[in-house]
Design a protein around this motif. Sequence first.
Motif, PDB file in Angstrom:
ATOM      1  N   GLU A   2       6.970   6.107   0.399  1.00  0.00           N
ATOM      2  CA  GLU A   2       6.454   4.939  -0.308  1.00  0.00           C
ATOM      3  C   GLU A   2       5.299   5.328  -1.231  1.00  0.00           C
ATOM      4  OE1 GLU A   2       6.932   0.852   1.984  1.00  0.00           O
ATOM      5  OE2 GLU A   2       5.834   2.297   3.208  1.00  0.00           O
ATOM      6  N   VAL A   3       4.429   6.193  -0.730  1.00  0.00           N
ATOM      7  CA  VAL A   3       3.297   6.637  -1.544  1.00  0.00           C
ATOM      8  C   VAL A   3       3.784   7.439  -2.743  1.00  0.00           C
ATOM      9  CG1 VAL A   3       1.237   8.080  -1.576  1.00  0.00           C
ATOM     10  CG2 VAL A   3       1.702   6.642   0.411  1.00  0.00           C
ATOM     11  N   ALA A   4       4.782   8.284  -2.522  1.00  0.00           N
ATOM     12  CA  ALA A   4       5.299   9.126  -3.604  1.00  0.00           C
ATOM     13  C   ALA A   4       5.844   8.284  -4.755  1.00  0.00           C
ATOM     14  CB  ALA A   4       6.375  10.065  -3.072  1.00  0.00           C
ATOM     15  N   TYR A  30      13.239  10.843   7.078  1.00  0.00           N
ATOM     16  CA  TYR A  30      12.108  10.069   7.583  1.00  0.00           C
ATOM     17  C   TYR A  30      12.114   8.625   7.064  1.00  0.00           C
ATOM     18  CZ  TYR A  30      10.647  14.848   8.533  1.00  0.00           C
ATOM     19  OH  TYR A  30      10.618  16.152   8.952  1.00  0.00           O
ATOM     20  N   TRP A  31      12.309   8.481   5.727  1.00  0.00           N
ATOM     21  CA  TRP A  31      12.173   7.139   5.187  1.00  0.00           C
ATOM     22  C   TRP A  31      13.446   6.300   5.294  1.00  0.00           C
ATOM     23  CZ3 TRP A  31      15.309   5.437   1.285  1.00  0.00           C
ATOM     24  CH2 TRP A  31      15.865   6.377   0.422  1.00  0.00           C
ATOM     25  N   ILE A  40       9.798  -0.155   6.710  1.00  0.00           N
ATOM     26  CA  ILE A  40       9.197  -0.009   5.387  1.00  0.00           C
ATOM     27  C   ILE A  40      10.072  -0.754   4.386  1.00  0.00           C
ATOM     28  CG2 ILE A  40       8.188   2.248   5.929  1.00  0.00           C
ATOM     29  CD1 ILE A  40      10.399   3.515   4.188  1.00  0.00           C
ATOM     30  N   ASP A  41       9.497  -1.106   3.259  1.00  0.00           N
ATOM     31  CA  ASP A  41      10.286  -1.768   2.205  1.00  0.00           C
ATOM     32  C   ASP A  41       9.794  -1.390   0.817  1.00  0.00           C
ATOM     33  OD1 ASP A  41       7.918  -3.110   1.999  1.00  0.00           O
ATOM     34  OD2 ASP A  41       8.769  -5.122   2.118  1.00  0.00           O
ATOM     35  N   HIS A  48      10.927   0.851  -7.165  1.00  0.00           N
ATOM     36  CA  HIS A  48      10.674   1.978  -6.279  1.00  0.00           C
ATOM     37  C   HIS A  48      11.818   2.154  -5.279  1.00  0.00           C
ATOM     38  CE1 HIS A  48       5.997   1.727  -6.906  1.00  0.00           C
ATOM     39  NE2 HIS A  48       6.678   1.748  -8.045  1.00  0.00           N
ATOM     40  N   LEU A  49      12.254   1.039  -4.698  1.00  0.00           N
ATOM     41  CA  LEU A  49      13.348   1.089  -3.727  1.00  0.00           C
ATOM     42  C   LEU A  49      14.624   1.613  -4.373  1.00  0.00           C
ATOM     43  CD1 LEU A  49      14.702   0.406  -1.015  1.00  0.00           C
ATOM     44  CD2 LEU A  49      14.988  -1.941  -1.854  1.00  0.00           C
TER      45      LEU A  49
END
Length: 223
Positions: A2-4, A30-31, A40-41, A48-49
């Motif tokens: 998510e941060v990336a 992992y994600w 996470i979303d 982003h998704l």
Amino acid sequence: AEVATEVLNQPMDRFLDFALWQAMRDLKPYWLPALEQGEIDFGGNVEHLTFALKAVDAPQLAPLLLKRIKEGKIDPQQAASSIELITALGQPTEVYDLFTHVVSPQTELEPEQRARLLETLVAATKQRGLNVKGDMAPLTELQRTDNVALKAEVMRAAGAWKVGVMRTNVKQAALDVEESSSRVQKAAIEAMADYGDEECRNVLLGVAIEDQDPEIRSHAIGQ
């Protein structure tokens, strides 16, 4: 992960794009499970998704995206990329489910929004070589719209998916029997080309020879 994807909020180039794409693939173990479990979303950010999902081969997530669209969790203005992804990854039944959502009168969309989403869906199915199969009654109802942009996309959809029950109406629009807009007539001409049989080719030939508008004649010749 998510941060990336926050880097997408900054100006991108091909090097950053590839680096992020590779990061999504490396971090997939992992994600991806966390996304499937709803842990996470990507902050609710559709861009982003969608980037993350495009980077990995995850057809099992097509139903998740479809569910978000149907629940109104993806803004119609941002839904095009999700539609492309569902069509690319999903099963034919899921693509049909997406189609019924886009054309349903119960789905709150402005005519121009519906036209854009239908255009995206048609283009994505063409790219995959997939016909949308099922009850086409919602599409036939939609052709009665007074919105020119939406009516044009309905014509294109009918041709792309070879919808038999709409063939006569598409033919009439291509011949401009009802003197509709040139935009609708051009879309119907393209649909005739997509139907692709001898009768449709003869219709295109007739338009190319007999139509009063040189731009329309040229469009028919170009098919």
